[in-house]
Write an enzyme that holds these catalytic residues in place. Structure first.
Site, PDB file in Angstrom:
ATOM      1  N   GLU A 137      56.665  -1.555  60.098  1.00  0.00           N
ATOM      2  CA  GLU A 137      58.092  -1.856  60.219  1.00  0.00           C
ATOM      3  C   GLU A 137      58.939  -0.802  59.492  1.00  0.00           C
ATOM      4  O   GLU A 137      60.028  -0.443  59.942  1.00  0.00           O
ATOM      5  CB  GLU A 137      58.373  -3.254  59.658  1.00  0.00           C
ATOM      6  CG  GLU A 137      59.797  -3.708  59.853  1.00  0.00           C
ATOM      7  CD  GLU A 137      59.987  -5.203  59.549  1.00  0.00           C
ATOM      8  OE1 GLU A 137      58.990  -5.897  59.271  1.00  0.00           O
ATOM      9  OE2 GLU A 137      61.136  -5.661  59.595  1.00  0.00           O
ATOM     10  N   GLU A 140      59.029   2.202  61.690  1.00  0.00           N
ATOM     11  CA  GLU A 140      59.936   1.918  62.806  1.00  0.00           C
ATOM     12  C   GLU A 140      61.388   2.126  62.362  1.00  0.00           C
ATOM     13  O   GLU A 140      62.200   2.726  63.086  1.00  0.00           O
ATOM     14  CB  GLU A 140      59.726   0.471  63.275  1.00  0.00           C
ATOM     15  CG  GLU A 140      60.592   0.093  64.462  1.00  0.00           C
ATOM     16  CD  GLU A 140      60.499  -1.397  64.815  1.00  0.00           C
ATOM     17  OE1 GLU A 140      59.760  -2.150  64.148  1.00  0.00           O
ATOM     18  OE2 GLU A 140      61.205  -1.800  65.751  1.00  0.00           O
ATOM     19  N   CYS A 166      59.784 -11.098  60.429  1.00  0.00           N
ATOM     20  CA  CYS A 166      58.652 -11.905  59.938  1.00  0.00           C
ATOM     21  C   CYS A 166      58.928 -13.392  59.868  1.00  0.00           C
ATOM     22  O   CYS A 166      58.012 -14.168  59.650  1.00  0.00           O
ATOM     23  CB  CYS A 166      58.135 -11.382  58.609  1.00  0.00           C
ATOM     24  SG  CYS A 166      59.396 -10.766  57.552  1.00  0.00           S
ATOM     25  N   SER A 186      63.046  -5.798  64.657  1.00  0.00           N
ATOM     26  CA  SER A 186      61.830  -4.988  64.587  1.00  0.00           C
ATOM     27  C   SER A 186      60.780  -5.531  65.540  1.00  0.00           C
ATOM     28  O   SER A 186      60.594  -6.741  65.649  1.00  0.00           O
ATOM     29  CB  SER A 186      61.279  -5.016  63.157  1.00  0.00           C
ATOM     30  OG  SER A 186      59.964  -4.488  63.142  1.00  0.00           O
ATOM     31  N   LYS A 225      55.653 -21.451  61.236  1.00  0.00           N
ATOM     32  CA  LYS A 225      54.454 -20.634  61.491  1.00  0.00           C
ATOM     33  C   LYS A 225      53.488 -21.346  62.433  1.00  0.00           C
ATOM     34  O   LYS A 225      52.688 -20.716  63.118  1.00  0.00           O
ATOM     35  CB  LYS A 225      53.755 -20.286  60.169  1.00  0.00           C
ATOM     36  CG  LYS A 225      54.537 -19.287  59.316  1.00  0.00           C
ATOM     37  CD  LYS A 225      54.371 -17.852  59.804  1.00  0.00           C
ATOM     38  CE  LYS A 225      55.424 -16.934  59.215  1.00  0.00           C
ATOM     39  NZ  LYS A 225      55.424 -15.594  59.838  1.00  0.00           N
ATOM     40  N   GLU A 228      54.850 -20.465  65.687  1.00  0.00           N
ATOM     41  CA  GLU A 228      54.606 -19.041  65.948  1.00  0.00           C
ATOM     42  C   GLU A 228      53.175 -18.810  66.436  1.00  0.00           C
ATOM     43  O   GLU A 228      52.948 -18.066  67.397  1.00  0.00           O
ATOM     44  CB  GLU A 228      54.866 -18.213  64.681  1.00  0.00           C
ATOM     45  CG  GLU A 228      54.726 -16.703  64.898  1.00  0.00           C
ATOM     46  CD  GLU A 228      54.913 -15.905  63.605  1.00  0.00           C
ATOM     47  OE1 GLU A 228      54.284 -16.244  62.587  1.00  0.00           O
ATOM     48  OE2 GLU A 228      55.679 -14.931  63.617  1.00  0.00           O
ATOM     49  N   GLU A 233      52.335 -15.166  73.685  1.00  0.00           N
ATOM     50  CA  GLU A 233      52.172 -13.706  73.727  1.00  0.00           C
ATOM     51  C   GLU A 233      51.257 -13.167  72.633  1.00  0.00           C
ATOM     52  O   GLU A 233      50.916 -11.981  72.643  1.00  0.00           O
ATOM     53  CB  GLU A 233      53.541 -13.009  73.659  1.00  0.00           C
ATOM     54  CG  GLU A 233      54.272 -13.088  72.319  1.00  0.00           C
ATOM     55  CD  GLU A 233      55.158 -14.331  72.166  1.00  0.00           C
ATOM     56  OE1 GLU A 233      54.856 -15.362  72.806  1.00  0.00           O
ATOM     57  OE2 GLU A 233      56.128 -14.288  71.393  1.00  0.00           O
ATOM     58  N   CYS A 377      60.622 -17.761  51.603  1.00  0.00           N
ATOM     59  CA  CYS A 377      59.483 -18.618  51.958  1.00  0.00           C
ATOM     60  C   CYS A 377      59.006 -19.481  50.780  1.00  0.00           C
ATOM     61  O   CYS A 377      58.350 -20.497  50.997  1.00  0.00           O
ATOM     62  CB  CYS A 377      58.320 -17.769  52.463  1.00  0.00           C
ATOM     63  SG  CYS A 377      58.770 -16.720  53.850  1.00  0.00           S
TER      64      CYS A 377
HETATM   65  S1  SF4 Z   1      59.114 -20.354  55.228  1.00  0.00           S
HETATM   66 FE1  SF4 Z   1      61.223 -20.327  55.993  1.00  0.00          FE
HETATM   67  S2  SF4 Z   1      61.896 -18.230  55.594  1.00  0.00           S
HETATM   68 FE2  SF4 Z   1      59.674 -18.196  55.463  1.00  0.00          FE
HETATM   69  S3  SF4 Z   1      58.974 -17.644  57.525  1.00  0.00           S
HETATM   70 FE3  SF4 Z   1      59.012 -19.889  57.422  1.00  0.00          FE
HETATM   71  S4  SF4 Z   1      61.003 -20.476  58.220  1.00  0.00           S
HETATM   72 FE4  SF4 Z   1      61.116 -18.305  57.715  1.00  0.00          FE
END
Ligand code: SF4
Ligand code: SF4
Ligand code: SF4
Lengths: 390, 124
Positions: A137, A140, A166, A186, A225, A228, A233, A377
């Site tokens: 990143e 980039e 991220c 990014s 996450k 995600e 993909e 996070c």
């Molecule tokens: S903990 Fe919160 S800030 Fe961190 S990646 Fe997950 S949603 Fe985003």
């Protein structure tokens, strides 16, 4: 692959809802519907799966979709599966709270030991992939800067400013609300997804394993996450790159269920090849950390000089929006100094005006970090819930 | 109900700590000037304490810049860009970068196309 998470979201309001309406003031996207005195519900289309409502509901009435029994325990019980695990930086300074330790206590080395006791075949670290995120990143970003300066050979780089990628809650917010801003984000995957792709390619080679037998699990401070990892993909390895995600809370629960005496575990280390990391990766877990990590590498690459002092105090802090300018001597421009202008946003509710400025061509920033959760996070929707703060 | 809302509101305010929405710091003489005060040293709430935990871990690490991680150097030299340390190599691009929004369906087709890599797509 299960599409449950994609179709139904990660976060749900249970029947325990007392209709206090507190969550509607917490939600950054207005996804929670319901009047005071009425059971609330989440509109999946608007929800970005961040779990902020969950950790802030005074009645514990909001749940997240769990992959522990259906995915993780089954993989651990399957002798044909080689189960590897990664843990995000923010987990190590909060997991201890579930075992009576003070917030901020580093339990990284006991966490590695606990995961081995739970049966994971190899224990690695998301921080390795955070370092990998910075080299990709950060490069980039340098290419985008060179393109903007008209340096030949960088015409294919994307536009400035570059936003970080991220945080999957922020990415979904941008996709849902500001598709025009996406070329500014990014293209680098998040550390979790980079780790997954590498675990089934490079690691498989290193360990001489059939990548099809590798099951890749992550421990995250985050509920987004989970969403995600199921996005369709993320199959660049030829397989589902990350198979399952558990939160910090769920790891604590697994440790307790297994009867492991966590605080008295011996200190252990992560395994070789994709387990080592630098301090730059560690600070990914706090707002401003990705920015600071990127600046440490970009400064050295652009200037060709070694950084004496690596602390960029200017980007630290807990204010929801912060900006700083860092003067960087650029070797490729004959040592000319480039003022690199950066912005850090923690809390998706604050990002809209910054996006509007970029779209109206009013923004002077080069690089913008966005983390959905207030503080980063470390305060994610998967972290231990602090009832003492109510 | 009222009590809960009040106290939870406190948490938010504690977090915002009465500081301005936009904190601006301009560093004119490079990064060597230490202007920011340590926002976390005196923090008594759990967010500040967790942040302080990460910053103190960072300070204790032998290496503090991502590109100096020996395993990062190794993965580029052996796998992502064999023989050199080239960030954004073709293989790095394939494995470590992605696409967003409306570009995703075509991107998935691209990833599933034969010859993309030697692995199968059984799980995808
Ligand atoms: S903990 Fe919160 S800030 Fe961190 S990646 Fe997950 S949603 Fe985003
Ligand atoms: S905060 Fe919890 S109890 Fe209150 S309305 Fe939201 S879900 Fe229901
Ligand atoms: S998970 Fe986040 S976006 Fe979804 S309803 Fe809760 S606070 Fe709102």
């Amino acid at each position: 692959m299960s599409t449950a998470v994609l179709n139904n979201g990660v976060i749900h309001v249970s029947d325990q809802c007392k209709a206090c309406d507190h969550c509607t003031s917490i939600c950054p996207t207005g996804a929670i519907q319901g009047r005071l005195g009425e059971k609330h519900h989440i509109e999946i289309r608007k929800c970005i799966n961040c779990g902020q409502c969950l950790i802030n509901c005074p009645f514990g009435a909001i749940d997240d979709f769990s992959m522990v029994n259906e995915r993780i325990r089954k993989a651990l019980d399957n002798p044909h599966q080689f189960v590897v695990v990664q843990e995000a930086p923010a987990v190590r300074v909060a997991l201890g709270e579930e075992f009576g330790l003070a917030p901020g206590t580093n339990v990284k080395n006991k966490m590695y030991a606990a995961l081995r006791k739970l049966g994971f075949d190899k224990v690695y670290d998301t921080e390795f992939a955070a370092d990998l995120t910075i080299t990709e990143e950060g490069t980039e970003l340098i290419h985008r800067v060179f393109n903007a300066l008209g340096v030949p050979g960088f015409e294919h780089a994307g536009p400035l400013p570059q936003f970080t990628s991220c945080c999957p809650a922020w990415v979904k917010y941008a996709e849902d609300n500001y598709p025009q801003i996406l070329p500014h984000i990014s293209t680098a995957k998040s550390p979790q997804q980079m780790f997954g792709a590498v675990s089934k390619t490079y690691l498989a080679e290193k360990l001489s394993l059939d990548p099809g037998t590798i099951y890749s699990v992550s421990v995250m401070p985050c509920t987004a996450k989970k969403y995600e990892c199921d996005r369709p993909e993320f199959i660049a390895s030829g397989y589902k790159d990350v198979d399952a995600v558990m939160t910090t809370r769920e790891l604590a629960q697994m440790i307790k269920t297994a009867g492991i005496d966590f605080v008295n575990l011996p200190d252990e280390r992560a395994d070789q090849f994709i387990g080592s990391s630098t301090g730059a990766a560690t600070i990914f877990g706090v707002t401003g950390g990705v920015m600071e990590a990127a600046l440490r590498t970009a400064y050295e690459v652009l200037s060709g000089e070694a950084l004496g002092k690596v602390d960029f105090q200017a980007v630290r802090g807990l204010d929801p929006v912060r900006e700083a300018v860092v003067e960087v001597p650029v070797k490729a421009l004959g040592g000319k100094t480039l003022p690199v202008s950066v912005c850090i946003v923690t809390g998706t509710r604050y990002v809209a005006p910054i996006i509007e400025d970029v779209l109206a061509d009013r923004s002077n920033y080069h690089f913008i970090e966005v983390m959905n959760c207030p503080g980063g996070c470390i305060n994610g929707g998967g972290q231990p819930i602090r009832r003492d703060t109510y | 109900m009222h009590i809960f809302a009040e106290k939870a509101g406190m948490t938010r305010r504690q977090f915002l700590k009465g500081s301005g929405l936009l904190a601006v710091t301009v560093i004119v003489s490079g990064i060597f000037a230490k202007i920011g005060i340590d926002a976390f040293a005196a923090g008594d709430n759990y967010i500040a304490q967790r942040a302080a935990g990460l910053y103190s871990l960072d300070e204790k690490m032998a290496l503090r810049k991502s590109h100096e991680n020996p395993e990062i150097i190794e993965i580029y030299r052996e796998f992502l860009s064999p023989g050199e340390e080239k960030y954004l190599s073709a293989k790095a691009h394939h494995l470590l970068h992605t696409k967003y929004g409306k570009n995703i369906p075509a991107f998935i087709e691209e990833l599933k196309a034969p010859g993309q890599n030697e692995n199968s797509h059984e799980a995808a």
